[in-house]
Write an enzyme that holds these catalytic residues in place. Structure first.
Site, PDB file in Angstrom:
ATOM      1  N   LEU A 179       0.836  -1.201   0.000  1.00 23.95           N
ATOM      2  CA  LEU A 179       0.000   0.000   0.000  1.00 23.95           C
ATOM      3  C   LEU A 179       0.869   1.250   0.000  1.00 23.95           C
ATOM      4  O   LEU A 179       1.626   1.482   0.944  1.00 23.95           O
ATOM      5  CB  LEU A 179      -0.908   0.004   1.236  1.00 23.95           C
ATOM      6  CG  LEU A 179      -1.845  -1.200   1.368  1.00 23.95           C
ATOM      7  CD1 LEU A 179      -2.336  -1.341   2.807  1.00 23.95           C
ATOM      8  CD2 LEU A 179      -3.017  -1.058   0.418  1.00 23.95           C
ATOM      9  N   THR A 180       0.772   2.035  -1.052  1.00 22.75           N
ATOM     10  CA  THR A 180       1.563   3.260  -1.129  1.00 22.75           C
ATOM     11  C   THR A 180       1.185   4.201   0.010  1.00 22.75           C
ATOM     12  O   THR A 180       0.007   4.396   0.302  1.00 22.75           O
ATOM     13  CB  THR A 180       1.331   3.958  -2.481  1.00 22.75           C
ATOM     14  OG1 THR A 180       1.635   3.035  -3.525  1.00 22.75           O
ATOM     15  CG2 THR A 180       2.210   5.177  -2.629  1.00 22.75           C
TER      16      THR A 180
ATOM     17  N   CYS B 293      -0.513  -0.677 -11.348  1.00 25.87           N
ATOM     18  CA  CYS B 293      -0.647   0.701 -10.848  1.00 25.87           C
ATOM     19  C   CYS B 293      -1.399   1.551 -11.869  1.00 25.87           C
ATOM     20  O   CYS B 293      -1.006   1.625 -13.039  1.00 25.87           O
ATOM     21  CB  CYS B 293       0.723   1.306 -10.572  1.00 25.87           C
ATOM     22  SG  CYS B 293       0.642   2.990  -9.920  1.00 25.87           S
TER      23      CYS B 293
ATOM     24  N   HIS C 187      -6.149  -8.058  -9.379  1.00 26.96           N
ATOM     25  CA  HIS C 187      -7.102  -7.110  -8.804  1.00 26.96           C
ATOM     26  C   HIS C 187      -8.294  -7.057  -9.760  1.00 26.96           C
ATOM     27  O   HIS C 187      -8.121  -6.763 -10.948  1.00 26.96           O
ATOM     28  CB  HIS C 187      -6.439  -5.738  -8.667  1.00 26.96           C
ATOM     29  CG  HIS C 187      -7.317  -4.702  -8.046  1.00 26.96           C
ATOM     30  ND1 HIS C 187      -6.885  -3.428  -7.776  1.00 26.96           N
ATOM     31  CD2 HIS C 187      -8.607  -4.744  -7.635  1.00 26.96           C
ATOM     32  CE1 HIS C 187      -7.865  -2.724  -7.230  1.00 26.96           C
ATOM     33  NE2 HIS C 187      -8.925  -3.503  -7.149  1.00 26.96           N
TER      34      HIS C 187
END
Length: 628
Positions: A290-291, A374, A443
């Site tokens: 998690l950024t 991303c 995802h």
């Protein structure tokens, strides 16, 4: 005729479900005005923030001053309201909370400062102490844990370990326990940083791969034989790989290299890719990289609450190759993280392969993950992240190159595709099996969707069958153990949890124990207290470290405030896309934790880290989660 109370309650629940609101018990629902009136009456702005045992179940805390005048500066720029993407954030210089710090030579007890008269920091202890902000608490977590505090007099809990002679004390018994231990690994050494900046690091294996790649650039790839892209050394692996179900898919027509002299053990180890470190990914709970929020202290919290696999935040391969300290900090690993990987982002085979070799030779990791999911413009427009999914030739070269230089498994995280109505993951997954990927995470949304639609678990189910025998993890919309059970029924090998872990990190415990945890506000504050202690260990217990810990805590609270206590719900479980109406908690602290106002998050941080500095300013990255 008046409807029975039960029918009315059912109607309200149904209406809430249609609106996308969580269904709360009517007695807890309130209006926005009453909600803030209640909070302000107990924690008036600009006054004293006091939580008593009566309200929170916690002992009375120290009174702290609350100053939130500058909290939402930057909420509008040129009259336009900012939106929740990073590109809308105002870029400001980092705020300095202690312009004049105590010189490191004084803290470490050195006789002379190497900078002499040019040093900008205090050398006179009495002068520094006269200007230093007040201590936050009576005990220092760093000192209690390690037996000594490296920040000495500059520590914001300095009274706990300062002697009458103004020296920092040590607890010899505790120090001895940690002697020879390295709780945090993968730090960037000065020696390696200098070599990277001078381009003096050798990338021998990468050079082998890239040389062969360049030589074969104009040759047409033979169908069913990917060996043309591999160095000659790697073609000798074909016999070993042909018996392995997770092969590179290039062994049928590969040639054999003739050797001169004895074949040593070192040569054998180099040649046998199937003897790479093996990792059992199946049936595990994977905390997503998690950024911003997936920092080391947060991962430690999740690890304690049941996460099996942890991964560092996305790191840019070019920044790692340049020796940037801030990027290398994303690779740090705590000793409690027993199954840990790092995630890298890049769009070219040369930089990604060198980066993989650099990580392989200088860090302790169990796997390396390629971020090809991303969605942000900064990454996508350069061809990285989701962009790799549409550049299959480059993607293949990157995967094969990184796989060639790594001694640990290589994993990949992807989305369903770039465009909402054009899924391409099912075409890529069979190819990636041949490229040598050890695990795939999917995802269930496209780049276009971001987080606006529910994850497509039907599509993930279809893809999991294509991935076999390689493990495929599913990711998207897991917020309860029921969600996790339904996900496991799709045939995936494991589950990755992202936003669910930010909203409720105890979700890992719920899944493993198959229950809903009606966690109290006091227990949630204890989890935040653990985070603050881990943050002081990681970022430091001086003013800079305290404020850095506070900033990351506030970023996390921008998600955690979405949690709705189980005991307040009419219908369990709540879905991840359902938002609560304004509601009063069962005590004052529970109500405070339900607020989506930045100022209220700051009040919570002050309970653990003391009052904010006068010039404190915070704007969450996810601006859509808060209001002024």
């Amino acid at each position: 005729m008046e409807k029975p109370a039960e029918e009315t309650a059912v109607a309200k629940v149904t209406e809430a479900a249609v609106k996308g609101e969580a269904a709360l018990k009517p007695e807890f629902i309130t209006s926005k005005e009453k909600f803030h009136e209640f909070l302000d009456s107990h924690c008036p702005k600009g006054g004293e923030n006091k939580v008593t045992e009566e309200h929170s179940g916690e002992p009375e805390t120290k009174k702290v001053k609350l100053d939130t005048e500058d909290v939402n500066k930057g909420a509008k720029v040129d009259g336009k309201r900012l939106r929740g993407q990073n590109k809308s954030r105002p870029h400001k210089k980092p705020t300095t909370y202690d312009e004049k710090r105590l010189c490191a030579s004084v803290i470490q007890g050195n006789k002379q400062c190497p900078y002499g008269d040019k040093c900008h920091f205090y050398h006179d202890v009495a002068t520094y102490l006269a200007n230093k902000p007040a201590d936050i608490g009576e005990r220092c977590h760093v000192y209690d844990t390690f037996g000594k505090c490296a920040y000495g007099l500059s520590c914001r809990f300095a009274k706990a370990h300062t002697t009458a002679e103004l020296k920092s004390a040590e607890n010899a018994d505790v120090v001895k326990i940690y002697e020879g231990r390295t709780p945090v690994r993968n730090s960037l050494s000065k020696e390696l940083q200098n070599r990277l900046r001078k381009h003096a690091v050798d990338f021998d294996k990468s050079a082998e791969y890239l040389k062969t790649l360049n030589n074969n650039k104009d040759k047409k790839e033979q169908q069913g034989n990917g060996a043309a892209d591999l160095p000659a050394e790697q073609t000798t692996q074909s016999k070993c790989e042909s018996t392995d179900s997770e092969t590179l898919g290039s062994s049928e027509k590969s040639s054999t290299v003739k050797t001169v002299g004895a074949l040593t053990d070192v040569d054998v180890i180099k040649l046998r890719a199937c003897e790479k470190k093996q990792v059992d990914f199946r049936d595990k709970l994977y905390l997503a990289p998690l950024t911003t929020c997936g920092n080391l202290p947060f991962r430690r919290v999740c690890k304690r609450l049941g996460a099996d696999i942890t991964c560092g935040e996305m790191a840019m391969c070019t920044n790692l190759l340049q020796g940037q300290q801030s990027e290398w900090a994303l690779l740090k690993r705590h000793e409690s993280e027993d199954l840990f990987g790092v995630q890298v982002e890049g769009c070219f085979p040369d930089t990604m392969t060198r980066c993989a070799e650099l990580i392989n030779n200088n860090t302790e990791v169990d796997f390396v993950d390629i971020n090809s999911g991303c969605p942000i413009d900064l990454v996508y427009k350069k061809g990285g992240g989701c962009g790799l999914m549409t550049r299959t030739r480059k993607f293949e070269q990157i995967v094969r190159g990184m796989n060639y230089v790594l001694d640990v498994p290589l994993t990949v995280k992807i989305r369903t595709g770039v465009h909402e109505k054009n899924n391409i993951a099912h075409k890529l997954i069979p190819e990636m099996k041949n490229w040598g990927v050890s695990m795939i995470t999917l995802h269930g949304r496209s780049r276009e969707q971001r987080y606006t639609k529910l994850a497509d678990w039907d599509y993930i189910t279809a893809c999991s069958k294509l991935a076999s025998p390689i493990p495929l993890f599913g990711n998207g919309d897991i917020l309860s153990y029921e969600d996790a059970m339904r996900a496991k029924e799709t045939g995936v090998s494991g589950i990755m949890i992202a936003r669910g872990a930010l909203v409720k990190p105890w979700l890992f415990t719920e899944i493993k124990e198959s229950r809903h945890w009606d966690i109290s506000s006091a227990e949630r504050l204890d989890i935040l207290r653990d985070f603050s202690n881990y943050g002081l260990e990681h970022w430091g217990s001086d003013t800079r470290g305290v404020e850095k810990t506070r900033t990351f805590m506030l970023e996390w609270l921008s998600f955690m405030c979405r949690y709705i206590p189980v005991g307040l719900l009419e219908r369990v479980p709540v879905k991840i896309n359902e938002r609560p109406p304004y509601y009063m908690g069962r005590n004052h602290l529970e109500s405070l934790m339900a607020s989506q106002n930045v100022g209220d998050w700051i009040r919570i941080s002050e309970m653990l880290l003391g009052p904010v500095p006068p010039n404190f300013n915070f704007l969450p990255k996810h601006k859509a989660n808060s209001y002024k």
